[in-house]
Design an enzyme around this catalytic site. Structure first.
Site, PDB file in Angstrom:
ATOM      1  CE  LYS A   1     -33.899 -17.170  21.808  1.00 59.44           C
ATOM      2  NZ  LYS A   1     -34.757 -18.354  22.102  1.00 59.44           N
TER       3      LYS A   1
ATOM      4  CG  HIS B   1     -42.074 -12.476  19.864  1.00 62.40           C
ATOM      5  ND1 HIS B   1     -41.538 -12.337  21.116  1.00 62.40           N
ATOM      6  CD2 HIS B   1     -41.908 -13.792  19.539  1.00 62.40           C
ATOM      7  CE1 HIS B   1     -41.069 -13.513  21.521  1.00 62.40           C
ATOM      8  NE2 HIS B   1     -41.288 -14.404  20.590  1.00 62.40           N
TER       9      HIS B   1
ATOM     10  CB  SER C   1     -30.224 -15.187  23.040  1.00 63.02           C
ATOM     11  OG  SER C   1     -31.177 -16.162  23.340  1.00 63.02           O
TER      12      SER C   1
HETATM   13  P1  A3P Z   1     -29.837 -17.415  26.248  1.00 62.53           P
HETATM   14  O1  A3P Z   1     -29.939 -17.948  24.857  1.00 62.53           O
HETATM   15  O2  A3P Z   1     -28.933 -16.225  26.359  1.00 62.53           O
HETATM   16  O3  A3P Z   1     -29.471 -18.481  27.237  1.00 62.53           O
HETATM   17  P2  A3P Z   1     -37.094 -16.175  24.798  1.00 62.53           P
HETATM   18  O4  A3P Z   1     -37.888 -16.959  25.761  1.00 62.53           O
HETATM   19  O5  A3P Z   1     -37.586 -14.786  24.594  1.00 62.53           O
HETATM   20  O6  A3P Z   1     -36.898 -16.930  23.527  1.00 62.53           O
HETATM   21  O7  A3P Z   1     -35.642 -15.947  25.451  1.00 62.53           O
HETATM   22  C1  A3P Z   1     -34.746 -17.023  25.594  1.00 62.53           C
HETATM   23  C2  A3P Z   1     -33.607 -16.580  26.471  1.00 62.53           C
HETATM   24  O8  A3P Z   1     -34.089 -16.432  27.821  1.00 62.53           O
HETATM   25  C3  A3P Z   1     -32.483 -17.627  26.510  1.00 62.53           C
HETATM   26  O9  A3P Z   1     -31.265 -16.878  26.665  1.00 62.53           O
HETATM   27  C4  A3P Z   1     -32.836 -18.385  27.787  1.00 62.53           C
HETATM   28  O10 A3P Z   1     -31.770 -19.095  28.346  1.00 62.53           O
HETATM   29  C5  A3P Z   1     -33.278 -17.221  28.685  1.00 62.53           C
HETATM   30  N1  A3P Z   1     -34.051 -17.682  29.848  1.00 62.53           N
HETATM   31  C6  A3P Z   1     -35.162 -18.440  29.864  1.00 62.53           C
HETATM   32  N2  A3P Z   1     -35.522 -18.706  31.133  1.00 62.53           N
HETATM   33  C7  A3P Z   1     -34.617 -18.106  31.935  1.00 62.53           C
HETATM   34  C8  A3P Z   1     -34.439 -18.020  33.360  1.00 62.53           C
HETATM   35  N3  A3P Z   1     -35.253 -18.626  34.212  1.00 62.53           N
HETATM   36  N4  A3P Z   1     -33.377 -17.314  33.827  1.00 62.53           N
HETATM   37  C9  A3P Z   1     -32.534 -16.689  32.973  1.00 62.53           C
HETATM   38  N5  A3P Z   1     -32.649 -16.731  31.625  1.00 62.53           N
HETATM   39  C10 A3P Z   1     -33.677 -17.433  31.114  1.00 62.53           C
END
Ligand code: A3P
Length: 266
Positions: A57, A112, A142
């Protein structure tokens, strides 16, 4: 606050389908002891491999988008055609062995894993790691909402219970604090690039330029513009190959939220 509080809690709430590998708790629907052992001891890292490493996340998928666009000089053919979770699979997961064969070189591989169970052969290679860190408050929020979407995982009873689990490291990939501390020991290694989610959000173009430099990828200004344009939150949320809407509802309950939820600093 977070560093102090996490030490207070010390109980584990493992479910029957969980197992531990070198002290880290995993679920059998995504991992097996063999998939962990394979990643840890057998996977042969190549010198041109690029690892996208995060604590969950923290922007893993964002970095998958960025790195694949850089690799293809801003060309969106791949990111318009292939689900994001296929483009740079997670080395420790069950399907990795099959998916690995479809990767073109240089391979962009996600993980991860904490350092102590990361592929051993990486440390003898010239492969590179891009490590994205996100502030723990936003990681926790998140993670809380993502857990609601995940099928087959025990849902926290309350926000408070989930916070308690997060602080004691009783969540997937254990403690955020330990993960960061282990990986930060590599910060002076020239195969390691450290970037924050917050930097990406505040200056995406500047961050893309720095990543290109680290990877020795020579992109012209137009190609960089394309990488930036297609890796914004809005572009990814609208791209069904990047927003996880193609993932089976047996894995993600799409009625419970969106993978790209808010993408902000709270
Ligand atoms: P949120 O749940 O706060 O919106 P991961 O890919 O490690 O699982 O992380 C997911 C988080 O990264 C989510 O956060 C998602 O919205 C955010 N995320 C993914 N792409 C993004 C982007 N282009 N800009 C900003 N945040 C992004």
């Amino acid at each position: 606050f977070l560093f102090k509080t996490r030490r207070i809690f010390c109980f584990k709430t493992m479910q029957e389908q969980d197992f531990t590998y070198e002290g880290i708790q995993f679920t059998t629907n995504v991992y097996s002891p063999e998939s962990l052992r394979y990643a840890h001891y057998e996977f042969n890292v190549l010198d041109d491999d690029i690892f996208n490493v995060t604590y969950p996340k923290s922007g893993t998928n964002w970095m998958i988008e960025i790195l694949n666009l850089i690799k293809h000089k801003g060309d969106v053919t791949l990111s318009s055609a292939e689900p994001i979770y296929e483009r740079s699979p997670w080395v420790e997961t069950l399907p990795f062995k099959d998916k690995m064969n479809a990767l073109t070189h240089p391979r962009i591989i996600s993980s991860h894993l904490p350092v102590h169970i990361f592929p051993k052969s990486f440390f003898k290679s010239k492969a590179k790691v891009i490590y994205t860190v996100r502030n723990p408050k936003d990681v926790f929020i998140s993670n809380y909402y993502f857990t609601k979407m995940l099928q087959g995982f025990k849902k926290p009873e309350s926000f408070q219970e989930h916070l308690q689990n997060f602080l004691e490291g009783n969540v997937a990939y254990a403690s955020w604090f330990d993960h960061i501390q282990e990986w930060m020991k590599m910060k002076d290694d020239d195969r390691f690039f450290f970037v924050t989610y917050e930097e990406l959000l505040q200056d995406l173009r500047g961050s893309v330029v720095k990543i290109c430099k680290f990877l020795r990828q020579d992109l012209d200004s137009e190609a960089i513009d394309s990488v930036v344009k297609h890796s914004t939150f809005k572009a990814m949320a609208e791209n069904k190959m990047s927003n996880w809407s193609t993932m089976s509802s047996e894995v993600l309950d799409h009625t419970k939220g969106s993978f790209l939820r808010k993408g902000i600093i709270i």
